[in-house]
Structures are given as structure tokens and as C-alpha cells.
Design a protein around this motif. Structure first.
Motif, PDB file in Angstrom:
ATOM      1  N   LEU A   1      -7.855   4.529  -2.931  1.00  0.00           N
ATOM      2  CA  LEU A   1      -7.285   3.364  -3.601  1.00  0.00           C
ATOM      3  C   LEU A   1      -5.877   3.641  -4.132  1.00  0.00           C
ATOM      4  N   LEU A   2      -5.628   4.859  -4.593  1.00  0.00           N
ATOM      5  CA  LEU A   2      -4.277   5.239  -5.022  1.00  0.00           C
ATOM      6  C   LEU A   2      -3.296   5.090  -3.865  1.00  0.00           C
ATOM      7  N   GLN A   3      -3.679   5.611  -2.707  1.00  0.00           N
ATOM      8  CA  GLN A   3      -2.815   5.528  -1.530  1.00  0.00           C
ATOM      9  C   GLN A   3      -2.602   4.085  -1.100  1.00  0.00           C
ATOM     10  N   LYS A   4      -3.670   3.294  -1.128  1.00  0.00           N
ATOM     11  CA  LYS A   4      -3.556   1.894  -0.721  1.00  0.00           C
ATOM     12  C   LYS A   4      -2.712   1.091  -1.707  1.00  0.00           C
ATOM     13  N   LYS A   5      -2.844   1.369  -2.995  1.00  0.00           N
ATOM     14  CA  LYS A   5      -2.033   0.672  -3.994  1.00  0.00           C
ATOM     15  C   LYS A   5      -0.561   0.974  -3.751  1.00  0.00           C
ATOM     16  N   GLU A   6      -0.244   2.233  -3.492  1.00  0.00           N
ATOM     17  CA  GLU A   6       1.147   2.608  -3.235  1.00  0.00           C
ATOM     18  C   GLU A   6       1.673   1.961  -1.958  1.00  0.00           C
ATOM     19  N   GLY A   7       0.794   1.761  -0.978  1.00  0.00           N
ATOM     20  CA  GLY A   7       1.203   1.106   0.256  1.00  0.00           C
ATOM     21  C   GLY A   7       1.355  -0.400   0.101  1.00  0.00           C
ATOM     22  N   LEU A   8       0.415  -1.032  -0.611  1.00  0.00           N
ATOM     23  CA  LEU A   8       0.438  -2.486  -0.771  1.00  0.00           C
ATOM     24  C   LEU A   8       1.426  -2.950  -1.842  1.00  0.00           C
TER      25      LEU A   8
ATOM     26  N   LYS B   1      -7.372  -7.818  -4.076  1.00  0.00           N
ATOM     27  CA  LYS B   1      -6.938  -7.455  -2.721  1.00  0.00           C
ATOM     28  C   LYS B   1      -7.039  -5.942  -2.520  1.00  0.00           C
ATOM     29  N   LEU B   2      -6.649  -5.181  -3.529  1.00  0.00           N
ATOM     30  CA  LEU B   2      -6.743  -3.723  -3.449  1.00  0.00           C
ATOM     31  C   LEU B   2      -8.196  -3.287  -3.288  1.00  0.00           C
ATOM     32  N   ALA B   3      -9.081  -3.830  -4.108  1.00  0.00           N
ATOM     33  CA  ALA B   3     -10.504  -3.477  -4.019  1.00  0.00           C
ATOM     34  C   ALA B   3     -11.079  -3.857  -2.663  1.00  0.00           C
ATOM     35  N   HIS B   4     -10.743  -5.034  -2.178  1.00  0.00           N
ATOM     36  CA  HIS B   4     -11.259  -5.494  -0.885  1.00  0.00           C
ATOM     37  C   HIS B   4     -10.700  -4.685   0.281  1.00  0.00           C
ATOM     38  N   SER B   5      -9.563  -4.017   0.078  1.00  0.00           N
ATOM     39  CA  SER B   5      -8.936  -3.261   1.166  1.00  0.00           C
ATOM     40  C   SER B   5      -9.780  -2.073   1.634  1.00  0.00           C
ATOM     41  N   VAL B   6     -10.751  -1.666   0.837  1.00  0.00           N
ATOM     42  CA  VAL B   6     -11.599  -0.534   1.232  1.00  0.00           C
ATOM     43  C   VAL B   6     -12.982  -0.990   1.694  1.00  0.00           C
ATOM     44  N   CYS B   7     -13.154  -2.306   1.853  1.00  0.00           N
ATOM     45  CA  CYS B   7     -14.453  -2.868   2.249  1.00  0.00           C
ATOM     46  C   CYS B   7     -14.335  -3.542   3.604  1.00  0.00           C
ATOM     47  N   GLU B   8     -15.323  -3.323   4.440  1.00  0.00           N
ATOM     48  CA  GLU B   8     -15.351  -4.056   5.710  1.00  0.00           C
ATOM     49  C   GLU B   8     -15.752  -5.506   5.471  1.00  0.00           C
ATOM     50  N   ASN B   9     -16.719  -5.727   4.588  1.00  0.00           N
ATOM     51  CA  ASN B   9     -17.195  -7.072   4.309  1.00  0.00           C
ATOM     52  C   ASN B   9     -17.521  -7.191   2.819  1.00  0.00           C
TER      53      ASN B   9
END
Length: 148
Positions: free
Chosen positions: A107-114, A28-36
Motif C-alpha cells: 500500500l505504501l508503494q501504491k500510494k506513492e504511485g497513485l 481507491k488505494l484500498a481497492h487497488s490491492v483487491c481483485e473484487n
């Protein structure tokens, strides 16, 4: 749905407080930075999962020590990933180190958010091709909640 399936469904812990497997969270974290993400080639997704795992573990460090740890640990790993990427694709498609460092930061920021309270350290992960663009990620982790 059969009776056995219903029993399994009701016996599982589907509560909202249940912690998802690290493998699921990592994807989910990896996919959070991808549009598709479905359009990524196997090697591209493998590289993204590797970087997401690195960012996940770096997020467990105190913020003050992250920059130094990125230089010590991530630098050599990023260079290795870059070489692997360049071998499998033409040189024009190779990702720059600066782009990779920016991706780690995002990804660091997104991990901390998710997953702000998830203190599981990724010890080992395996990315396996299943076929037809499908893959699986298996993760071994250790809970470091008691050891900041």
C-alpha cells in the motif's frame, strides 16, 4: 437531467487538476490491492481501510525513518487489528502480522504511485456501514505540504 442539475454540474470544479477528497483517494488505494472489493465483508473492508490509512500516513515520512516508525506505531495497531479480526472470524481466517506488514509495504508503494504529491495527513477517519454491502468513509485530514 433537469435544469438545476445542469447548473450544479457546470458550477462544480471538475477540472483534471482538482484534488479528490482524501476519503475517495483512501478508498481507491484500498481497492487497488483487491481483485473484487465488492466481495469483502464489512469487517474485512474496515480492516483494509484501516491499514490503507496507516500506509497513507507512513508514506508521508522520509523513507529512511519508515521502518522504525512502522515498528513503533504500526506494530501495536496491527496487533489490535489482528485481535479484532480473530474475534469476528474463526482463528484460521486471522491474518498474520507478516501478511499485514507486507500489505502495508504494498500500500505504501501504491500510494506513492497513485498520489505521489498528496501530502495530506489522515488525522481521523470513520468507516460506516450503509447496508447491502455499501459503506462510506469520512476522513479528516491536515495538509502537511509545507512541513515535510
Amino acid at each position: 437531467m433537469g435544469k438545476a442539475s445542469n447548473k450544479k454540474k457546470h458550477s462544480r470544479n471538475d477540472s483534471p487538476t482538482a484534488v479528490p477528497p482524501v476519503s475517495e483517494s483512501l478508498i481507491k488505494l484500498a481497492h487497488s490491492v483487491c481483485e473484487n472489493p465488492g466481495r469483502f465483508k464489512f469487517e474485512q473492508m474496515k480492516m483494509l481501510i484501516s491499514i490503507a490509512a496507516m500506509a497513507w500516513n507512513l508514506s508521508l515520512l522520509p523513507k529512511e525513518g519508515r521502518a522504525q516508525q512502522i515498528q513503533l506505531t504500526a506494530g501495536p495497531l496491527l496487533k489490535r487489528l489482528q485481535k479484532e479480526n480473530a474475534k469476528k472470524q474463526n482463528d484460521q481466517a486471522a491474518v498474520s502480522t507478516m501478511d499485514l506488514l507486507n500489505l502495508i509495504s504494498i500500500l505504501l508503494q501504491k500510494k506513492e504511485g497513485l498520489y505521489p504529491d498528496d501530502r495530506r495527513f489522515i488525522v481521523k477517519y470513520e468507516f460506516t456501514r450503509l447496508g447491502d454491502g455499501e459503506y462510506t468513509v469520512t476522513v479528516s485530514s491536515a495538509d502537511i505540504a509545507d512541513n515535510p
